[in-house]
Design a protein around this motif. Structure first.
Motif, PDB file in Angstrom:
ATOM      1  N   GLY A  72       0.821  -1.221   0.000  1.00 57.77           N
ATOM      2  CA  GLY A  72       0.000   0.000   0.000  1.00 57.77           C
ATOM      3  C   GLY A  72       0.847   1.260   0.000  1.00 57.77           C
ATOM      4  O   GLY A  72       0.342   2.351   0.258  1.00 57.77           O
ATOM      5  N   LYS A  73       2.143   1.114  -0.293  1.00 57.45           N
ATOM      6  CA  LYS A  73       3.057   2.265  -0.244  1.00 57.45           C
ATOM      7  C   LYS A  73       2.606   3.414  -1.141  1.00 57.45           C
ATOM      8  O   LYS A  73       2.648   4.557  -0.729  1.00 57.45           O
ATOM      9  CB  LYS A  73       4.477   1.863  -0.677  1.00 57.45           C
ATOM     10  CG  LYS A  73       5.207   0.946   0.263  1.00 57.45           C
ATOM     11  CD  LYS A  73       6.684   0.875  -0.084  1.00 57.45           C
ATOM     12  CE  LYS A  73       6.991   0.456  -1.505  1.00 57.45           C
ATOM     13  NZ  LYS A  73       6.596  -0.900  -1.855  1.00 57.45           N
ATOM     14  N   SER A  74       2.184   3.083  -2.368  1.00 59.52           N
ATOM     15  CA  SER A  74       1.858   4.158  -3.319  1.00 59.52           C
ATOM     16  C   SER A  74       0.673   4.981  -2.841  1.00 59.52           C
ATOM     17  O   SER A  74       0.752   6.208  -2.772  1.00 59.52           O
ATOM     18  CB  SER A  74       1.548   3.593  -4.703  1.00 59.52           C
ATOM     19  OG  SER A  74       2.655   2.869  -5.135  1.00 59.52           O
ATOM     20  N   THR A  75      -0.423   4.298  -2.484  1.00 54.12           N
ATOM     21  CA  THR A  75      -1.622   5.019  -2.031  1.00 54.12           C
ATOM     22  C   THR A  75      -1.297   5.855  -0.809  1.00 54.12           C
ATOM     23  O   THR A  75      -1.681   7.030  -0.715  1.00 54.12           O
ATOM     24  CB  THR A  75      -2.714   3.981  -1.637  1.00 54.12           C
ATOM     25  OG1 THR A  75      -2.853   3.070  -2.709  1.00 54.12           O
ATOM     26  CG2 THR A  75      -4.030   4.629  -1.315  1.00 54.12           C
ATOM     27  N   ILE A  76      -0.563   5.247   0.118  1.00 53.86           N
ATOM     28  CA  ILE A  76      -0.283   5.931   1.380  1.00 53.86           C
ATOM     29  C   ILE A  76       0.723   7.071   1.178  1.00 53.86           C
ATOM     30  O   ILE A  76       0.534   8.172   1.682  1.00 53.86           O
ATOM     31  CB  ILE A  76       0.153   4.906   2.441  1.00 53.86           C
ATOM     32  CG1 ILE A  76      -1.109   4.125   2.838  1.00 53.86           C
ATOM     33  CG2 ILE A  76       0.808   5.555   3.650  1.00 53.86           C
ATOM     34  CD1 ILE A  76      -0.874   2.832   3.520  1.00 53.86           C
ATOM     35  N   SER A  77       1.761   6.828   0.384  1.00 51.40           N
ATOM     36  CA  SER A  77       2.759   7.883   0.153  1.00 51.40           C
ATOM     37  C   SER A  77       2.118   9.066  -0.569  1.00 51.40           C
ATOM     38  O   SER A  77       2.354  10.226  -0.230  1.00 51.40           O
ATOM     39  CB  SER A  77       3.908   7.365  -0.710  1.00 51.40           C
ATOM     40  OG  SER A  77       4.459   6.214  -0.134  1.00 51.40           O
ATOM     41  N   ARG A  78       1.301   8.748  -1.564  1.00 47.89           N
ATOM     42  CA  ARG A  78       0.648   9.806  -2.332  1.00 47.89           C
ATOM     43  C   ARG A  78      -0.307  10.593  -1.437  1.00 47.89           C
ATOM     44  O   ARG A  78      -0.342  11.824  -1.463  1.00 47.89           O
ATOM     45  CB  ARG A  78      -0.123   9.160  -3.487  1.00 47.89           C
ATOM     46  CG  ARG A  78      -0.493  10.098  -4.566  1.00 47.89           C
ATOM     47  CD  ARG A  78      -1.179   9.376  -5.701  1.00 47.89           C
ATOM     48  NE  ARG A  78      -0.260   8.661  -6.551  1.00 47.89           N
ATOM     49  CZ  ARG A  78      -0.250   7.351  -6.747  1.00 47.89           C
ATOM     50  NH1 ARG A  78      -1.116   6.577  -6.140  1.00 47.89           N
ATOM     51  NH2 ARG A  78       0.617   6.803  -7.559  1.00 47.89           N
ATOM     52  N   GLY A  79      -1.071   9.854  -0.617  1.00 46.72           N
ATOM     53  CA  GLY A  79      -2.039  10.498   0.287  1.00 46.72           C
ATOM     54  C   GLY A  79      -1.331  11.354   1.329  1.00 46.72           C
ATOM     55  O   GLY A  79      -1.750  12.470   1.623  1.00 46.72           O
ATOM     56  N   LEU A  80      -0.236  10.830   1.870  1.00 47.17           N
ATOM     57  CA  LEU A  80       0.511  11.578   2.883  1.00 47.17           C
ATOM     58  C   LEU A  80       1.111  12.838   2.256  1.00 47.17           C
ATOM     59  O   LEU A  80       1.054  13.929   2.837  1.00 47.17           O
ATOM     60  CB  LEU A  80       1.616  10.693   3.475  1.00 47.17           C
ATOM     61  CG  LEU A  80       2.400  11.304   4.631  1.00 47.17           C
ATOM     62  CD1 LEU A  80       1.511  11.500   5.863  1.00 47.17           C
ATOM     63  CD2 LEU A  80       3.605  10.437   5.004  1.00 47.17           C
ATOM     64  N   ALA A  81       1.676  12.688   1.049  1.00 48.60           N
ATOM     65  CA  ALA A  81       2.270  13.847   0.357  1.00 48.60           C
ATOM     66  C   ALA A  81       1.197  14.918   0.132  1.00 48.60           C
ATOM     67  O   ALA A  81       1.441  16.110   0.351  1.00 48.60           O
ATOM     68  CB  ALA A  81       2.892  13.413  -0.967  1.00 48.60           C
ATOM     69  N   ALA A  82      -0.003  14.490  -0.265  1.00 48.35           N
ATOM     70  CA  ALA A  82      -1.077  15.463  -0.534  1.00 48.35           C
ATOM     71  C   ALA A  82      -1.446  16.198   0.757  1.00 48.35           C
ATOM     72  O   ALA A  82      -1.603  17.417   0.758  1.00 48.35           O
ATOM     73  CB  ALA A  82      -2.295  14.747  -1.115  1.00 48.35           C
TER      74      ALA A  82
END
Ligand code: DC
Length: 233
Positions: A17-27
Motif C-alpha cells: 500500500g506504499k503508493s496510495t499511502i505515500s501519495r495520500g501523505l504527500a497530498a
C-alpha cells in the motif's frame, strides 16, 4: 512540528500500500511524492528494449548515460513517467516489468544512477519518497521514516484488484508467486536490500485502511522536533 522542508521516507515490499499511502501523505502535507519504484521500472524497460546484458558493463554504462527520466504528477492517483521523451507510465506497470525492475535494481551501476537522481530530486526537501532503500541508503538523515508491511496474501489480493481495475486480469497464484519472488530477491540482495531503517516506524497495513494509516503517520510526524531532514551526504 514537522519542518516544511522535511524528507519523509516510506519503504516496504511490493503491494503493502506504499503508493496510495505515500501519495495520500504527500497530498496532506503539500509535499512532492517521489515514486522510486517507477524509476527502476523505467530503467528496466529501457534496458530490456535495448537488449542490454547486465554483465556487459560497457554497454550498460552507455545505455544508462543515455537515459533521461522525468516524473510528474498525473491526476490524483498516477505518476507520469517520461523516458527519453516517451510516456511509459502504462508500459512500466505490468507484473512482468516489476520483475524486470527487481532484477536490474540489484545492479550497482543502475543503483548508483538512480540513487544520485533521487537525491537530486529530494535536494529541496518537502518530499515523501517511496521505495525499498529510501530510509536506509538514499535519505538516511530523513526525519520521518516508515516501513510499511502486510502479509504476502493480503498484498497479492490487493495487487490483483489494482491490476483488474486497469483491465489486466492476472491469476491470484501468479501474483502471489511473483510477490514472493520479488520479496525474496529484494531483501536478499547485497546492495541496498529491502529492510526497515533502524529508526523507521514499522506499520502493518494488513488490516488497517489507508486513511487510518495516513492519520497515524501524520500524528507521529507532528511529534517530530524540527531539525531539517535534508540529505547532507
Ligand atoms: O515499488 P515497485 O514495485 O514499483 O518497485 C519495482 C522494483 O524496483 C522492486 O521490486 C525493487 C526495485 N526498487 C528498488 O530496488 N529500490 C527502490 N527504492 C524502489 C524499487
Amino acid at each position: 512540528m514537522l519542518d516544511p522542508k522535511a524528507i519523509i521516507t516510506i519503504d516496504g515490499p511490493s503491494g503493502a500500500g506504499k503508493s496510495t499511502i505515500s501519495r495520500g501523505l504527500a497530498a496532506r502535507l503539500h509535499f512532492t511524492y517521489l515514486d522510486t519504484g517507477a524509476m527502476y521500472r523505467a530503467v528496466g524497460l529501457a534496458l530490456q528494449r535495448q537488449g542490454i546484458d547486465l554483465a556487459d558493463t560497457e554497454a550498460l554504462k552507455k545505455c544508462l548515460a543515455g537515459i533521461e527520466l522525468a516524473l510528474s504528477p498525473n491526476g490524483d492517483d498516477d505518476v507520469l513517467v517520461v523516458l527519453n521523451g516517451e510516456d511509459v507510465s502504462l508500459a512500466i506497470r505490468t507484473p512482468e516489468m516489476g520483475l524486470v525492475a527487481s532484477r536490474v535494481s540489484a545492479d550497482p551501476l543502475v543503483r548508483a544512477k538512480l540513487t544520485a537522481l533521487q537525491r537530486q530530486l529530494g535536494e529541496k526537501g518537502s518530499i515523501v519518497a517511496e521505495g525499498r532503500d529510501m530510509g536506509t541508503v538514499v535519505f538516511p538523515t530523513a526525519v520521518g521514516k516508515f516501513f510499511l508491511d502486510a502479509s504476502a496474501e493480503v498484498r497479492a489480493s490487493r495487487r490483483q484488484k489494482q491490476l483488474a481495475e486497469k483491465g489486466q486480469i492476472v491469476a491470484y497464484q501468479e501474483i502471489l508467486d511473483q510477490i514472493s519472488k520479488r520479496d525474496h530477491d529484494d531483501s536478499r540482495r547485497t546492495l541496498a536490500p529491502l529492510k526497515p531503517a533502524a529508526d523507521a516506524v514499522i506499520v502493518d497495513s494488513s488490516s488497517i485502511g489507508p486513511e487510518a494509516i495516513i492519520e497515524g503517520m501524520l500524528a507521529s510526524l507532528a511529534k517530530i522536533e524540527p531539525k531539517g531532514g535534508k540529505h547532507d551526504g
